[in-house]
Write an enzyme that holds these catalytic residues in place. Structure first.
Site, PDB file in Angstrom:
ATOM      1  N   GLY A  45      -1.436   0.179  -9.432  1.00  0.00           N
ATOM      2  CA  GLY A  45      -0.898  -0.155  -8.110  1.00  0.00           C
ATOM      3  C   GLY A  45      -1.673  -1.257  -7.404  1.00  0.00           C
ATOM      4  O   GLY A  45      -1.112  -2.311  -7.097  1.00  0.00           O
TER       5      GLY A  45
ATOM      6  N   GLY B 199       2.654  -5.760  -5.175  1.00  0.00           N
ATOM      7  CA  GLY B 199       3.264  -6.425  -4.033  1.00  0.00           C
ATOM      8  C   GLY B 199       2.907  -7.894  -3.896  1.00  0.00           C
ATOM      9  O   GLY B 199       3.584  -8.618  -3.165  1.00  0.00           O
TER      10      GLY B 199
ATOM     11  N   LYS C 187       3.392   5.283 -10.920  1.00  0.00           N
ATOM     12  CA  LYS C 187       2.851   4.045 -10.361  1.00  0.00           C
ATOM     13  C   LYS C 187       1.786   4.517  -9.396  1.00  0.00           C
ATOM     14  O   LYS C 187       2.103   5.137  -8.378  1.00  0.00           O
ATOM     15  CB  LYS C 187       3.954   3.279  -9.642  1.00  0.00           C
ATOM     16  CG  LYS C 187       3.465   2.256  -8.642  1.00  0.00           C
ATOM     17  CD  LYS C 187       4.627   1.379  -8.222  1.00  0.00           C
ATOM     18  CE  LYS C 187       4.397   0.626  -6.926  1.00  0.00           C
ATOM     19  NZ  LYS C 187       3.060   0.104  -6.704  1.00  0.00           N
TER      20      LYS C 187
ATOM     21  N   SER D  20       8.001  -0.791  -1.154  1.00  0.00           N
ATOM     22  CA  SER D  20       7.351  -1.225   0.085  1.00  0.00           C
ATOM     23  C   SER D  20       7.613  -2.699   0.314  1.00  0.00           C
ATOM     24  O   SER D  20       7.988  -3.122   1.411  1.00  0.00           O
ATOM     25  CB  SER D  20       5.827  -1.032   0.021  1.00  0.00           C
ATOM     26  OG  SER D  20       5.458   0.027  -0.793  1.00  0.00           O
ATOM     27  N   SER D  21       7.419  -3.480  -0.744  1.00  0.00           N
ATOM     28  CA  SER D  21       7.582  -4.936  -0.646  1.00  0.00           C
ATOM     29  C   SER D  21       9.023  -5.318  -0.364  1.00  0.00           C
ATOM     30  O   SER D  21       9.298  -6.415   0.111  1.00  0.00           O
ATOM     31  CB  SER D  21       7.131  -5.610  -1.936  1.00  0.00           C
ATOM     32  OG  SER D  21       5.808  -5.250  -2.234  1.00  0.00           O
TER      33      SER D  21
ATOM     34  N   ASP E  59      -3.281  -4.439  -6.679  1.00  0.00           N
ATOM     35  CA  ASP E  59      -3.333  -5.724  -7.399  1.00  0.00           C
ATOM     36  C   ASP E  59      -4.776  -6.216  -7.516  1.00  0.00           C
ATOM     37  O   ASP E  59      -5.122  -6.921  -8.461  1.00  0.00           O
ATOM     38  CB  ASP E  59      -2.500  -6.781  -6.651  1.00  0.00           C
ATOM     39  CG  ASP E  59      -1.078  -6.309  -6.379  1.00  0.00           C
ATOM     40  OD1 ASP E  59      -0.736  -5.179  -6.777  1.00  0.00           O
ATOM     41  OD2 ASP E  59      -0.311  -7.074  -5.762  1.00  0.00           O
ATOM     42  N   GLU E  60      -5.584  -5.832  -6.526  1.00  0.00           N
ATOM     43  CA  GLU E  60      -6.989  -6.248  -6.510  1.00  0.00           C
ATOM     44  C   GLU E  60      -7.760  -5.626  -7.667  1.00  0.00           C
ATOM     45  O   GLU E  60      -8.894  -6.012  -7.948  1.00  0.00           O
ATOM     46  CB  GLU E  60      -7.657  -5.811  -5.189  1.00  0.00           C
ATOM     47  CG  GLU E  60      -7.045  -6.413  -3.922  1.00  0.00           C
ATOM     48  CD  GLU E  60      -5.837  -5.626  -3.381  1.00  0.00           C
ATOM     49  OE1 GLU E  60      -5.210  -4.849  -4.148  1.00  0.00           O
ATOM     50  OE2 GLU E  60      -5.519  -5.809  -2.199  1.00  0.00           O
TER      51      GLU E  60
ATOM     52  N   TYR F 243       5.842   7.684  -7.653  1.00  0.00           N
ATOM     53  CA  TYR F 243       5.106   6.662  -6.907  1.00  0.00           C
ATOM     54  C   TYR F 243       4.066   7.347  -6.024  1.00  0.00           C
ATOM     55  O   TYR F 243       4.416   8.040  -5.068  1.00  0.00           O
ATOM     56  CB  TYR F 243       6.096   5.850  -6.051  1.00  0.00           C
ATOM     57  CG  TYR F 243       5.525   4.584  -5.431  1.00  0.00           C
ATOM     58  CD1 TYR F 243       4.176   4.241  -5.535  1.00  0.00           C
ATOM     59  CD2 TYR F 243       6.357   3.708  -4.738  1.00  0.00           C
ATOM     60  CE1 TYR F 243       3.679   3.066  -4.980  1.00  0.00           C
ATOM     61  CE2 TYR F 243       5.867   2.525  -4.175  1.00  0.00           C
ATOM     62  CZ  TYR F 243       4.522   2.222  -4.299  1.00  0.00           C
ATOM     63  OH  TYR F 243       4.032   1.070  -3.737  1.00  0.00           O
TER      64      TYR F 243
ATOM     65  N   SER G  90      -1.067   3.847  -6.751  1.00  0.00           N
ATOM     66  CA  SER G  90      -1.622   2.855  -5.834  1.00  0.00           C
ATOM     67  C   SER G  90      -2.842   3.366  -5.073  1.00  0.00           C
ATOM     68  O   SER G  90      -3.350   2.668  -4.207  1.00  0.00           O
ATOM     69  CB  SER G  90      -0.548   2.411  -4.842  1.00  0.00           C
ATOM     70  OG  SER G  90       0.492   1.759  -5.533  1.00  0.00           O
TER      71      SER G  90
HETATM   72  C1  LIG Z   1      -1.027  -0.130  -0.402  1.00  0.00           C
HETATM   73  C2  LIG Z   1      -0.038  -1.055  -1.058  1.00  0.00           C
HETATM   74  O1  LIG Z   1       0.846  -1.582  -0.425  1.00  0.00           O
HETATM   75  N1  LIG Z   1      -0.175  -1.242  -2.366  1.00  0.00           N
HETATM   76  C3  LIG Z   1       0.686  -2.101  -3.131  1.00  0.00           C
HETATM   77  C4  LIG Z   1       1.310  -1.323  -4.210  1.00  0.00           C
HETATM   78  O2  LIG Z   1       0.654  -0.656  -4.970  1.00  0.00           O
HETATM   79  C5  LIG Z   1      -0.138  -3.245  -3.719  1.00  0.00           C
HETATM   80  O3  LIG Z   1       0.618  -3.946  -4.665  1.00  0.00           O
HETATM   81  C6  LIG Z   1      -0.612  -4.157  -2.609  1.00  0.00           C
HETATM   82  O4  LIG Z   1       0.484  -4.810  -2.030  1.00  0.00           O
HETATM   83  C7  LIG Z   1      -1.572  -5.218  -3.111  1.00  0.00           C
HETATM   84  O5  LIG Z   1      -2.571  -4.632  -3.875  1.00  0.00           O
HETATM   85  C8  LIG Z   1      -2.183  -6.033  -1.985  1.00  0.00           C
HETATM   86  O6  LIG Z   1      -3.077  -5.271  -1.230  1.00  0.00           O
HETATM   87  C1  LIG Z   2       4.188  -2.208  -5.114  1.00  0.00           C
HETATM   88  C2  LIG Z   2       4.870  -2.455  -3.901  1.00  0.00           C
HETATM   89  O1  LIG Z   2       4.404  -3.215  -3.132  1.00  0.00           O
HETATM   90  C3  LIG Z   2       6.137  -1.821  -3.632  1.00  0.00           C
HETATM   91  O2  LIG Z   2       6.217  -0.615  -3.587  1.00  0.00           O
HETATM   92  O3  LIG Z   2       7.124  -2.520  -3.452  1.00  0.00           O
END
Ligand SMILES: CC(=O)N[C@H](C=O)[C@@H](O)[C@H](O)[C@H](O)CO
Ligand SMILES: CC(=O)C(=O)O
Length: 309
Positions: free
Chosen positions: A190, A209, A165, A48-49, A192-193, A137, A167
């Site tokens: 997953g 992320g 992984k 995602s990132s 980060d919080e 994932y 989330s």
């Molecule tokens: C829903 C989502 O994007 N989750 C990410 C992956 O798990 C997290 O790493 C978030 O980026 C992070 O917890 C910030 O909200």
């Molecule tokens: C963890 C995350 O943000 C990603 O899937 O890249």
């Protein structure tokens, strides 16, 4: 299977663009080097990132290649190969294997609401494409599908499945996946919080992320957790969460906010790709304050600033 190479802090790698918005080799390698020097254990590339869903196959392959050229053999590299069509995922998987990635990972199929039999087939087709281990994932917030225990158990029968992984927000999901997966099975936290709570309830590692915006803090949180220092762990998690909330409170996407923070740290990886929006105007001025929050937290919690030296 050496589970240890999948233990630790794995920043989700960001899309690195030049000033025209094209994937940049130089900037991708700058970010690789930056994170390597922070002492992280590995990277999750093209998730995602990595704005994977907004990039074409060539761009995704280019990023996988630049990261491997920079860090193969130095860090554990996980390639996210999820794509709308199975054939694209398979093509990315084969390419990641060629480049020497340590593992593959993928979200479930997106857009169409497919039955679990199709999700099973999708993940299995990716696994069949290479000899690499696979990390499921589960991210229901973005995919709309929440991994069921039933499908999870079915997937565990495939020896290539070495981890998940997770989330989803309930930390209990992490506990259940670990209970079912067993000691050797790797569960990545997953959200980060919830890094600290995820670790306490059974996660072995974390992929996140926001890690690359503040790797020092996540590495320190991990030190506290592994040393059983739970009061310190809770305190650093609170500061991490204040920072994440600040990053998410601006008028553009969180990734844009993070990229602006990175610029203040001397790492320019460009902007975000539309439809992600950039942080602009007065909100851009707030980035200095967020960088200050991160720097203060690094000092307050006694973090190492660099793993090298
Ligand atoms: C829903 C989502 O994007 N989750 C990410 C992956 O798990 C997290 O790493 C978030 O980026 C992070 O917890 C910030 O909200
Ligand atoms: C963890 C995350 O943000 C990603 O899937 O890249």
């Amino acid at each position: 299977m050496k589970a240890d190479k999948f233990k630790g802090i794995f920043p989700a790698f960001y899309a690195c663009y030049d000033d025209e918005g094209e994937v940049s080799e130089e900037r991708t390698k700058d970010l690789c080097q930056y994170l390597y020097e922070k002492g992280v254990q590995g990277l999750y590339v093209g998730g995602s990132s990595g704005e994977c869903i907004y990039q074409n196959l060539e761009e995704r392959k280019a990023t996988l290649k630049y990261v491997a050229e920079c860090l193969k053999g130095k860090l554990t590299l996980i390639a996210h190969v999820g794509a709308p069509a199975t054939r694209d995922s398979v093509s990315l998987a084969a390419y990641a294997a060629e480049l020497g990635y340590d593992a593959l990972s993928a979200i479930p199929p997106i857009y169409f609401k497919l039955p679990e039999s199709s999700i099973y087939k999708y993940w299995t087709d990716i696994m069949d494409a290479t000899d690499l281990p696979f990390i499921i994932y589960n991210i229901p917030q973005t995919t709309g599908y929440n991994l069921s225990m039933n499908l999870f158990k079915q997937l565990l029968e495939n020896k290539k499945v070495i981890g998940v992984k997770n989330s989803s927000m309930p930390v209990m999901d992490i506990e259940r996946f670990k209970a079912e997966g067993g000691e050797e099975f790797i569960v990545f936290n997953g959200p980060d919080e919830q890094y600290v709570s995820g670790r306490l309830i059974g996660a072995d590692s974390g992929i996140g992320g926001t890690y690359a915006a503040m790797p020092e803090l996540l590495l320190r949180a991990e030190e506290f957790v592994s040393a059983g220092k739970f009061t310190e762990a809770r305190k650093i998690q609170r500061d991490i969460n204040d920072i994440i909330i600040a990053l998410c409170s601006l008028n553009g996407s969180m990734y844009s906010a993070i990229k602006e923070v990175l610029k203040l740290n001397g790492i320019n990886i460009g902007s975000v790709r539309a439809p992600f929006e950039e942080v602009t105007g007065e909100d851009l001025d707030k980035i200095n304050g967020i960088k200050e929050m991160i720097d203060q937290a690094i000092l307050k919690h006694g973090c190492k600033v660099s793993a090298i030296n």
